[in-house]
Design an enzyme around this catalytic site. Sequence first.
Site, PDB file in Angstrom:
ATOM      1  N   GLN A  78      39.880  38.876  33.907  1.00  0.00           N
ATOM      2  CA  GLN A  78      41.239  39.076  34.401  1.00  0.00           C
ATOM      3  C   GLN A  78      42.205  39.295  33.230  1.00  0.00           C
ATOM      4  O   GLN A  78      42.913  38.385  32.823  1.00  0.00           O
ATOM      5  CB  GLN A  78      41.648  37.835  35.209  1.00  0.00           C
ATOM      6  CG  GLN A  78      42.958  37.949  35.927  1.00  0.00           C
ATOM      7  CD  GLN A  78      42.844  38.765  37.182  1.00  0.00           C
ATOM      8  OE1 GLN A  78      41.866  38.687  37.896  1.00  0.00           O
ATOM      9  NE2 GLN A  78      43.855  39.559  37.454  1.00  0.00           N
ATOM     10  N   PHE A  79      42.228  40.510  32.693  1.00  0.00           N
ATOM     11  CA  PHE A  79      43.096  40.788  31.544  1.00  0.00           C
ATOM     12  C   PHE A  79      44.569  40.604  31.888  1.00  0.00           C
ATOM     13  O   PHE A  79      45.395  40.333  31.009  1.00  0.00           O
ATOM     14  CB  PHE A  79      42.837  42.192  30.981  1.00  0.00           C
ATOM     15  CG  PHE A  79      43.504  43.307  31.737  1.00  0.00           C
ATOM     16  CD1 PHE A  79      44.741  43.792  31.329  1.00  0.00           C
ATOM     17  CD2 PHE A  79      42.894  43.869  32.850  1.00  0.00           C
ATOM     18  CE1 PHE A  79      45.357  44.824  32.026  1.00  0.00           C
ATOM     19  CE2 PHE A  79      43.501  44.892  33.545  1.00  0.00           C
ATOM     20  CZ  PHE A  79      44.737  45.375  33.134  1.00  0.00           C
ATOM     21  N   THR A  80      44.929  40.687  33.162  1.00  0.00           N
ATOM     22  CA  THR A  80      46.339  40.574  33.551  1.00  0.00           C
ATOM     23  C   THR A  80      46.898  39.169  33.339  1.00  0.00           C
ATOM     24  O   THR A  80      48.110  38.970  33.445  1.00  0.00           O
ATOM     25  CB  THR A  80      46.559  41.014  35.012  1.00  0.00           C
ATOM     26  OG1 THR A  80      45.785  40.178  35.873  1.00  0.00           O
ATOM     27  CG2 THR A  80      46.184  42.477  35.203  1.00  0.00           C
TER      28      THR A  80
END
Length: 147
Positions: A78-80
């Site tokens: 989950q890079f966000t």
Amino acid sequence: MRVVVQRVKYAKCHIDGQTYSSIEHGFMCLVGLKEGDSLADVEKMADKVSKLRIFDDDHGKMNLDLKAVGGSVLSISQFTLYGDAKKGNRPSFITAMAPDQAVKLYDAFNEYLKNKGIETQSGIFGTDMKIELVNDGPITILLDSES
């Protein structure tokens, strides 16, 4: 490194309309990596997740970890988690680790959990995934390797 841990009754990862992975009772972990994170951060966070005591004991106190309740982990990249929306309305992701580096550390995080005896399922890094879960409690904990 950031990990959002949700205590769940179950969690499933769907890719292209098909169930790719699923767990019953355990943690659904959203895993984000930033530039500068290392294997030491990954090991620290996997250790923290594996020992996190947020399941109820016989007295209703959150005192039990994953192993004590036979729980599993569904780990989703989950890079966000490193989205910065302080300025304007469109988040910036410049502090998120580049995908070619992040995938290695994400895979290492999952392997550390498995090596600790935790059944660990995952999604596919960088893929459009649909996550289905029932949050238990709800209990949601944010872990950050810098804290």
